[in-house]
Motif scaffolding. Structure first.
Motif, PDB file in Angstrom:
ATOM      1  N   ASN A 175     -28.053 -20.867 -11.695  1.00 17.20           N
ATOM      2  CA  ASN A 175     -29.469 -19.872 -12.066  1.00 17.20           C
ATOM      3  C   ASN A 175     -30.414 -20.050 -10.711  1.00 17.20           C
ATOM      4  O   ASN A 175     -31.031 -19.007 -10.543  1.00 17.20           O
ATOM      5  CB  ASN A 175     -30.201 -20.471 -13.085  1.00 17.20           C
ATOM      6  CG  ASN A 175     -29.718 -20.180 -14.613  1.00 17.20           C
ATOM      7  OD1 ASN A 175     -30.027 -18.965 -15.125  1.00 17.20           O
ATOM      8  ND2 ASN A 175     -28.975 -20.541 -15.097  1.00 17.20           N
ATOM      9  N   ILE A 233     -43.128 -14.228 -11.185  1.00 15.60           N
ATOM     10  CA  ILE A 233     -42.438 -15.272 -11.808  1.00 15.60           C
ATOM     11  C   ILE A 233     -42.618 -14.759 -13.369  1.00 15.60           C
ATOM     12  O   ILE A 233     -41.839 -15.034 -14.081  1.00 15.60           O
ATOM     13  CB  ILE A 233     -43.178 -16.515 -11.424  1.00 15.60           C
ATOM     14  CG1 ILE A 233     -42.928 -16.920 -10.225  1.00 15.60           C
ATOM     15  CG2 ILE A 233     -42.666 -17.637 -12.640  1.00 15.60           C
ATOM     16  CD1 ILE A 233     -43.240 -18.259  -9.478  1.00 15.60           C
ATOM     17  N   GLN A 234     -43.851 -14.148 -13.630  1.00 15.58           N
ATOM     18  CA  GLN A 234     -44.071 -13.879 -15.180  1.00 15.58           C
ATOM     19  C   GLN A 234     -43.308 -12.780 -15.501  1.00 15.58           C
ATOM     20  O   GLN A 234     -42.659 -12.771 -16.552  1.00 15.58           O
ATOM     21  CB  GLN A 234     -45.388 -13.460 -15.529  1.00 15.58           C
ATOM     22  CG  GLN A 234     -46.725 -14.675 -15.065  1.00 15.58           C
ATOM     23  CD  GLN A 234     -47.936 -14.095 -15.448  1.00 15.58           C
ATOM     24  OE1 GLN A 234     -48.478 -13.290 -14.771  1.00 15.58           O
ATOM     25  NE2 GLN A 234     -48.905 -14.776 -16.204  1.00 15.58           N
ATOM     26  N   ARG A 285     -39.795 -14.429 -16.151  1.00 12.62           N
ATOM     27  CA  ARG A 285     -39.559 -15.195 -17.210  1.00 12.62           C
ATOM     28  C   ARG A 285     -39.573 -14.391 -18.499  1.00 12.62           C
ATOM     29  O   ARG A 285     -38.959 -14.756 -19.591  1.00 12.62           O
ATOM     30  CB  ARG A 285     -40.830 -16.241 -17.028  1.00 12.62           C
ATOM     31  CG  ARG A 285     -40.833 -17.231 -18.199  1.00 12.62           C
ATOM     32  CD  ARG A 285     -42.031 -18.089 -18.257  1.00 12.62           C
ATOM     33  NE  ARG A 285     -42.046 -19.042 -19.413  1.00 12.62           N
ATOM     34  CZ  ARG A 285     -43.054 -19.959 -19.596  1.00 12.62           C
ATOM     35  NH1 ARG A 285     -43.971 -20.048 -18.726  1.00 12.62           N
ATOM     36  NH2 ARG A 285     -42.803 -20.608 -20.610  1.00 12.62           N
ATOM     37  N   HIS A 286     -40.615 -13.454 -18.570  1.00 11.17           N
ATOM     38  CA  HIS A 286     -40.730 -12.753 -20.045  1.00 11.17           C
ATOM     39  C   HIS A 286     -39.959 -11.493 -20.243  1.00 11.17           C
ATOM     40  O   HIS A 286     -39.759 -11.184 -21.278  1.00 11.17           O
ATOM     41  CB  HIS A 286     -42.221 -12.482 -19.912  1.00 11.17           C
ATOM     42  CG  HIS A 286     -43.084 -13.938 -20.163  1.00 11.17           C
ATOM     43  ND1 HIS A 286     -42.942 -14.785 -21.042  1.00 11.17           N
ATOM     44  CD2 HIS A 286     -44.041 -14.453 -19.147  1.00 11.17           C
ATOM     45  CE1 HIS A 286     -43.891 -15.926 -20.648  1.00 11.17           C
ATOM     46  NE2 HIS A 286     -44.238 -15.659 -19.574  1.00 11.17           N
ATOM     47  N   LEU A 318     -35.284 -12.117 -17.438  1.00 14.59           N
ATOM     48  CA  LEU A 318     -34.368 -13.178 -17.746  1.00 14.59           C
ATOM     49  C   LEU A 318     -34.038 -13.050 -19.185  1.00 14.59           C
ATOM     50  O   LEU A 318     -32.789 -13.360 -19.276  1.00 14.59           O
ATOM     51  CB  LEU A 318     -35.013 -14.621 -17.606  1.00 14.59           C
ATOM     52  CG  LEU A 318     -34.932 -14.958 -15.935  1.00 14.59           C
ATOM     53  CD1 LEU A 318     -35.776 -16.340 -15.778  1.00 14.59           C
ATOM     54  CD2 LEU A 318     -33.417 -15.149 -15.513  1.00 14.59           C
TER      55      LEU A 318
END
Length: 216
Positions: A38, A130-131, A134-135, A138
């Motif tokens: 990952n 990153i948000q 992540r939300h 991914l």
């Protein structure tokens, strides 16, 4: 063939102990290679100048080397450089490195399959990179990656048998030990080993097919 002797409790217990080592190595290698894959896959997807290219070269090199060579390198060459690993951790390290490279390509492809327009929409709505990963990205990519990931984990479990070359007491090593005790034990022991491998791998393959069907 001596099924009664091969399946006596001491011999049966010896084979099952070896399979326990096989499952332990596979479980830890799956965990570590998933984490490594990952990280590498996300870094490659991010297309960071220079770093992404270097990672691509490194991953291509590892993917095109025999796993057996990697295990030998870790177990035999690294001690000459001052890093000595016991057979268990040498096998885990070799499997993690090789499978991590394989998984990184699955992760990168899974991330690339998500429409990049969603990234732009998320960023324009105020979410950071990153948000967004992540939300938004991914969760979608992971659903698409699960079937090939499970298939890769099945390959990893079978590849643990290569650790016999460094005398790791996994199931095939223990079967070989029984053969040394009596040639009549080898076929019953191999049949049992095949059944154990088949049971675990077939279960994983069913999971992979169900995940694939759910995705469709």
């Amino acid at each position: 063939m001596d099924f009664a002797g091969a399946y006596s409790w001491p011999n049966l217990s010896f084979i099952l102990q070896g399979f326990g080592v096989t499952l332990l190595v596979a479980a830890l290698a799956i965990l570590f290679s998933f984490i490594l894959g990952n990280i590498l896959g996300i870094l490659r997807y991010a297309r960071i100048p220079v770093l992404s290219r270097l990672l691509a070269i490194m991953i291509d090199i590892i993917r095109n080397l025999p796993l057996l060579l990697i295990i030998f390198f870790i177990y035999i060459v690294l001690p000459q450089l001052g890093l000595r690993l016991p057979p268990l951790w040498a096998a885990i390290a070799g499997l993690t490195l090789f499978e991590g490279a394989m998984i990184s390509e699955i992760v990168r492809s899974g991330l690339a399959s998500v429409d990049r327009g969603q990234i732009e929409a998320a960023r324009s709505s105020g979410l950071g990179y990153i948000q967004t990963m992540r939300h938004i990205i991914l969760p979608q990519a992971l659903r698409r990656m699960m079937p090939p990931l499970v298939s890769q984990f099945i390959s990893l479990l079978k590849d643990t048998s290569l650790a016999i070359v460094i005398s790791l007491p996994e199931i095939m090593h223990n079967v070989q030990i029984l053969q040394g005790h009596s040639p009549n034990y080898v076929i019953p022991a191999l049949i049992l080993a095949a059944l154990l491998y088949f049971t675990v791998n077939y279960t994983l393959s069913i999971i992979a097919r169900r995940l694939e069907a759910r995705r469709i």
